[in-house]
Write a protein that holds these residues in place. Structure first.
Motif, PDB file in Angstrom:
ATOM      1  N   ASN A 248      57.893 -46.802  23.035  1.00  0.00           N
ATOM      2  CA  ASN A 248      56.774 -47.217  23.884  1.00  0.00           C
ATOM      3  C   ASN A 248      56.738 -46.364  25.146  1.00  0.00           C
ATOM      4  N   SER A 249      55.577 -46.352  25.782  1.00  0.00           N
ATOM      5  CA  SER A 249      55.394 -45.571  26.994  1.00  0.00           C
ATOM      6  C   SER A 249      54.527 -46.353  27.963  1.00  0.00           C
ATOM      7  N   PHE A 250      54.641 -46.043  29.241  1.00  0.00           N
ATOM      8  CA  PHE A 250      53.782 -46.676  30.237  1.00  0.00           C
ATOM      9  C   PHE A 250      52.331 -46.212  30.123  1.00  0.00           C
ATOM     10  N   HIS A 251      52.066 -45.262  29.238  1.00  0.00           N
ATOM     11  CA  HIS A 251      50.692 -44.884  28.951  1.00  0.00           C
ATOM     12  C   HIS A 251      50.083 -45.802  27.896  1.00  0.00           C
ATOM     13  N   ASP A 252      50.916 -46.612  27.223  1.00  0.00           N
ATOM     14  CA  ASP A 252      50.415 -47.596  26.262  1.00  0.00           C
ATOM     15  C   ASP A 252      49.885 -48.813  27.006  1.00  0.00           C
ATOM     16  N   THR A 253      49.060 -49.597  26.356  1.00  0.00           N
ATOM     17  CA  THR A 253      48.552 -50.825  26.972  1.00  0.00           C
ATOM     18  C   THR A 253      49.620 -51.918  26.904  1.00  0.00           C
ATOM     19  N   SER A 254      49.497 -52.883  27.795  1.00  0.00           N
ATOM     20  CA  SER A 254      50.447 -54.006  27.793  1.00  0.00           C
ATOM     21  C   SER A 254      50.427 -54.743  26.459  1.00  0.00           C
ATOM     22  N   ASN A 255      49.233 -54.904  25.871  1.00  0.00           N
ATOM     23  CA  ASN A 255      49.133 -55.622  24.597  1.00  0.00           C
ATOM     24  C   ASN A 255      49.858 -54.888  23.474  1.00  0.00           C
ATOM     25  N   SER A 256      49.716 -53.547  23.437  1.00  0.00           N
ATOM     26  CA  SER A 256      50.386 -52.800  22.369  1.00  0.00           C
ATOM     27  C   SER A 256      51.901 -52.842  22.548  1.00  0.00           C
ATOM     28  N   ILE A 257      52.359 -52.807  23.805  1.00  0.00           N
ATOM     29  CA  ILE A 257      53.796 -52.893  24.061  1.00  0.00           C
ATOM     30  C   ILE A 257      54.328 -54.263  23.639  1.00  0.00           C
ATOM     31  N   LEU A 258      53.587 -55.309  23.968  1.00  0.00           N
ATOM     32  CA  LEU A 258      54.031 -56.659  23.614  1.00  0.00           C
ATOM     33  C   LEU A 258      54.108 -56.826  22.101  1.00  0.00           C
ATOM     34  N   SER A 259      53.158 -56.256  21.376  1.00  0.00           N
ATOM     35  CA  SER A 259      53.212 -56.308  19.920  1.00  0.00           C
ATOM     36  C   SER A 259      54.442 -55.573  19.400  1.00  0.00           C
ATOM     37  N   LEU A 268      67.490 -52.405  20.286  1.00  0.00           N
ATOM     38  CA  LEU A 268      67.125 -51.873  21.605  1.00  0.00           C
ATOM     39  C   LEU A 268      65.837 -51.071  21.485  1.00  0.00           C
ATOM     40  N   THR A 269      64.876 -51.374  22.354  1.00  0.00           N
ATOM     41  CA  THR A 269      63.657 -50.582  22.419  1.00  0.00           C
ATOM     42  C   THR A 269      63.555 -49.957  23.809  1.00  0.00           C
ATOM     43  N   CYS A 270      62.526 -49.147  24.007  1.00  0.00           N
ATOM     44  CA  CYS A 270      62.383 -48.447  25.286  1.00  0.00           C
ATOM     45  C   CYS A 270      60.912 -48.377  25.668  1.00  0.00           C
ATOM     46  N   VAL A 271      60.633 -48.539  26.958  1.00  0.00           N
ATOM     47  CA  VAL A 271      59.317 -48.246  27.527  1.00  0.00           C
ATOM     48  C   VAL A 271      59.536 -47.110  28.512  1.00  0.00           C
ATOM     49  N   ASP A 272      58.993 -45.968  28.203  1.00  0.00           N
ATOM     50  CA  ASP A 272      59.348 -44.724  28.878  1.00  0.00           C
ATOM     51  C   ASP A 272      58.345 -44.313  29.953  1.00  0.00           C
ATOM     52  N   ASP A 273      58.902 -43.739  31.035  1.00  0.00           N
ATOM     53  CA  ASP A 273      58.140 -42.914  31.962  1.00  0.00           C
ATOM     54  C   ASP A 273      57.214 -43.655  32.914  1.00  0.00           C
ATOM     55  N   LEU A 274      57.788 -44.525  33.737  1.00  0.00           N
ATOM     56  CA  LEU A 274      57.059 -45.060  34.888  1.00  0.00           C
ATOM     57  C   LEU A 274      57.125 -44.013  35.995  1.00  0.00           C
ATOM     58  N   HIS A 275      55.993 -43.469  36.387  1.00  0.00           N
ATOM     59  CA  HIS A 275      55.988 -42.366  37.348  1.00  0.00           C
ATOM     60  C   HIS A 275      54.733 -42.428  38.207  1.00  0.00           C
ATOM     61  N   GLU A 284      47.868 -49.462  37.425  1.00  0.00           N
ATOM     62  CA  GLU A 284      47.950 -49.828  36.006  1.00  0.00           C
ATOM     63  C   GLU A 284      49.401 -49.893  35.539  1.00  0.00           C
ATOM     64  N   MET A 285      50.202 -48.888  35.925  1.00  0.00           N
ATOM     65  CA  MET A 285      51.615 -48.892  35.534  1.00  0.00           C
ATOM     66  C   MET A 285      52.359 -50.042  36.193  1.00  0.00           C
ATOM     67  N   ARG A 286      52.013 -50.327  37.451  1.00  0.00           N
ATOM     68  CA  ARG A 286      52.670 -51.432  38.151  1.00  0.00           C
ATOM     69  C   ARG A 286      52.370 -52.759  37.457  1.00  0.00           C
ATOM     70  N   ASN A 287      51.134 -52.924  36.994  1.00  0.00           N
ATOM     71  CA  ASN A 287      50.783 -54.147  36.265  1.00  0.00           C
ATOM     72  C   ASN A 287      51.571 -54.258  34.959  1.00  0.00           C
ATOM     73  N   THR A 288      51.744 -53.124  34.276  1.00  0.00           N
ATOM     74  CA  THR A 288      52.526 -53.132  33.037  1.00  0.00           C
ATOM     75  C   THR A 288      53.974 -53.517  33.326  1.00  0.00           C
ATOM     76  N   ALA A 289      54.549 -52.936  34.408  1.00  0.00           N
ATOM     77  CA  ALA A 289      55.931 -53.264  34.777  1.00  0.00           C
ATOM     78  C   ALA A 289      56.058 -54.744  35.127  1.00  0.00           C
ATOM     79  N   GLN A 290      55.043 -55.279  35.831  1.00  0.00           N
ATOM     80  CA  GLN A 290      55.061 -56.698  36.186  1.00  0.00           C
ATOM     81  C   GLN A 290      54.971 -57.559  34.932  1.00  0.00           C
ATOM     82  N   ASN A 291      54.085 -57.175  33.999  1.00  0.00           N
ATOM     83  CA  ASN A 291      53.943 -57.935  32.748  1.00  0.00           C
ATOM     84  C   ASN A 291      55.232 -57.903  31.927  1.00  0.00           C
ATOM     85  N   LEU A 292      55.854 -56.732  31.876  1.00  0.00           N
ATOM     86  CA  LEU A 292      57.113 -56.626  31.140  1.00  0.00           C
ATOM     87  C   LEU A 292      58.172 -57.559  31.722  1.00  0.00           C
ATOM     88  N   SER A 293      58.230 -57.617  33.047  1.00  0.00           N
ATOM     89  CA  SER A 293      59.220 -58.490  33.678  1.00  0.00           C
ATOM     90  C   SER A 293      58.975 -59.945  33.294  1.00  0.00           C
TER      91      SER A 293
END
Length: 604
Positions: A248-259, A268-275, A284-293
């Motif tokens: 996964n990447s921070f360029h993906d949508t929150s919904n696709s990451i959650l799926s 172990l999975t990974c969500v890559d590249d918060l920058h 947008e990336m901050r919202n994804t990081a917040q949703n992941l938390s």
């Protein structure tokens, strides 16, 4: 039925009442006491297999159907869902004009029935689309795509890189043992990442023990520190990944990451590249990081409805997550408290050793180590899963109590989630050491030494990161920005009792020796403007802000209200928020330590 009839119509393909004749499908029907044959279509559709797709929450049927047309054309084999099988629109959608049928009542229903009445052996199989532990017919299996497995697991997209090779030989575990001392990363980075990787296959049973990990591991470092390469190595315990093929990447949508993180259970999975990515991209990336938390911190999935507006089961994250970032996420304090932060420096990665271990990834040896570990868990503990769950529960409670005691004794400020987080990490590291000890790679003395080293590293990590988490709280940010505005002269106050020049730019209230008397609408407007200039976000309603400031003892309430009416001149009174200057100073110094009675409390 006459023998002439038997010879004319072929009854070997379908069970009654369906027959084949000259490549066409017929139905035998009784009309006025006479049996006649009714043509349904110009092809012979047969059922090849019935597949059950099991994703851990739902089981969906798919039918694999093939057909021969009377013209001699072999129609393409199609996979048809149970819903599509009900309406049979797929006949024309998949086979076009060759899939047409007689325009009589319920012809499609009869064709469907004929397909299910195929006489040839049908292949019934289940395909799993979620990894991890599953008890099937009384036996525990770790579901993972692998050759020569009695169970079929299929993952889609980037998740198709997950797989197991053959379990490694015991002497190949030497490479895993070497990582504990002199790996390609310093121990402060290596040991927690190993713990996260090796606690992943324990998650199913930790969930049953009601102590599953509720945090994300964040690997934080500047660009060029090889964060993604490091993450790829640890994900490769469960497959074969590179820095450019992470799940996964921070360029993906929150919904696709959650799926994605639902399907990667017990791995172990990974969500890559918060920058940094520009103002909109950052938000947008901050919202994804917040949703992941939230996803991992609460282990809940988003609510959803099916096409009939019926509520469906949630799909929460089911494994462990490693996030790579160039900076610590700028999210709320409670969100950040769900992250275990590991900082990686510019020269932390030893490139020569990294290359050696990447070659082990290519050969499948790293992946084979985790396969061996999973088999060891099954053999040693899953003869009685109930006892295993009790063991994990007892370990968790013991480690959590021990952690709270240590943090309090050393007067290290910590969020209430921290003891649970560290207890989980200790369990993961414990099982790694026990595995290596059972395989003859280390001795019992080594186990004690490594545990002691790891415990100290965890405490040091929390000591470093606690101030970061504390500083992300709304009340801290408010106090910090308020003092910055006053110290820089952008905002100003009058002495209480002096009501002159209150229309000047940047005027926000009054003060005396021990208190601020602030016009909060003006203060919030100035802080929002200041935050925007810094490229930051300070988005919180006034009521919520008052609540946090009151909980931290910064606002001095006026009776039941968080504001107070004060006289600012002999002729004028205004409504203000009264703030304690000493409490603000303490807040900015982060002079916070949990009380000693926290030793007996259960961390929430």
């Amino acid at each position: 039925m006459t023998s002439e009839f038997d010879n004319k119509f072929d009854g070997t393909i379908y069970k009654e009442p369906y027959y084949a004749f000259e490549g066409c499908l017929y139905e035998a029907v009784e009309r006025k006491g006479e049996r006649i044959m009714v043509k349904l279509c110009d092809y012979l559709p047969v059922l090849k297999s019935e597949i059950t797709y099991d994703d851990g929450t739902e089981r969906k049927k798919v039918f694999e159907v093939s057909a021969e047309h009377a013209s001699g054309v072999t129609l393409p084999t199609v996979k048809v869902s149970a819903d599509d099988m009900s309406n049979m629109k797929w006949l024309l959608e998949q086979w076009g004009s060759l899939g047409s049928y007689a325009p009589t009542n319920n012809t499609t229903g009869k064709i469907r029935h004929a397909i299910t009445m195929t006489k040839a052996a049908v292949d019934f199989r289940t395909i799993y689309s979620q990894t991890g532990w599953r008890e099937i017919d009384g036996e525990w299996f770790f579901l993972m795509p692998q050759e020569d497995s009695p169970l079929t697991v299929e993952l889609k997209g980037k998740l198709s890189a997950y797989h197991f090779n053959n379990a490694c030989a015991d002497d190949e575990l030497f490479y895993l043992t070497a990582l504990l001392d002199d790996g390609f990363l310093p121990q402060r980075v290596m040991l927690p990442l190993l713990s996260v990787a090796f606690i992943s296959p324990l998650e199913h049973f930790l969930r049953l023990a009601e102590c599953e990990p509720k945090f994300i591991t964040a690997l934080v470092g500047k660009t060029g520190t090889r964060k993604s390469t490091t993450a790829a190595f640890f994900c490769s315990f469960f497959g074969k990944f590179t820095a450019s093929s992470l799940p996964n990447s921070f360029h993906d949508t929150s919904n696709s990451i959650l799926s994605s993180v639902y399907h990667t259970k017990d791995v172990l999975t990974c969500v890559d590249d918060l920058h940094p990515n520009g103002l909109f991209g950052d938000a947008e990336m901050r919202n994804t990081a917040q949703n992941l938390s939230r996803y991992y911190g609460d282990r809940t999935g988003r609510g959803r409805l099916n096409t009939r507006a019926e509520e469906q089961p949630g799909r929460p994250p089911m494994g462990m997550c490693l996030m790579t970032a160039e900076r610590i996420p700028e999210i709320t304090q409670s969100g950040l408290a769900r992250y275990f932060i590991i900082e990686i420096g510019e020269n932390d990665v030893k490139l020569d050793l990294l290359s050696e271990y990447q070659s082990l990834v290519s050969k499948g040896i790293i992946n084979g180590m985790m396969h061996s570990y999973v088999e060891w868990i099954k053999e040693k503990y899953l003869k009685s899963a109930e006892d295993f769950v009790k063991k994990l529960s007892a370990l968790f409670v013991s480690y959590r109590t021990e952690t709270i005691k240590t943090l309090c004794e050393r007067r290290i400020a910590f969020h209430s989630r921290v003891p649970d987080m560290l207890a989980n990490l200790k369990i993961g590291f414990d099982f790694l050491l026990e595995f290596l000890c059972d395989k003859g790679q280390i001795g019992s003395g080594d186990v004690i030494s490594y545990r002691r080293t790891f415990d100290e590293m965890l405490i040091e990590n929390i000591s470093r990161s606690s101030s970061v988490i504390e500083n992300e709280s709304v009340s801290f940010q408010f106090c910090e920005k308020l003092m910055s505005l006053l110290d820089s002269g952008r905002c100003s106050l009058n002495s209480l009792g002096n009501d002159s020049d209150t229309n000047r730019k940047g005027f926000i209230g009054y003060e005396d020796d021990s208190r601020f008397y602030l016009i909060m609408n003006a203060v919030i407007a100035e802080i929002n403007k200041f935050s925007k200039e810094l490229g930051e976000c300070f988005s919180i309603g006034k009521k919520s802000l008052f609540k946090e400031l009151a909980e931290d003892g910064i606002i001095i309430p006026g009776g039941r209200s968080n504001t107070t009416t004060v006289r600012v001149s002999p002729t004028r009174q205004i409504n203000v928020a009264v703030l304690d200057k000493a409490r603000i100073a303490d807040r900015l110094c982060a002079a916070v330590c949990p009380p000693q009675d926290a030793l007996g409390e259960t961390a929430k």
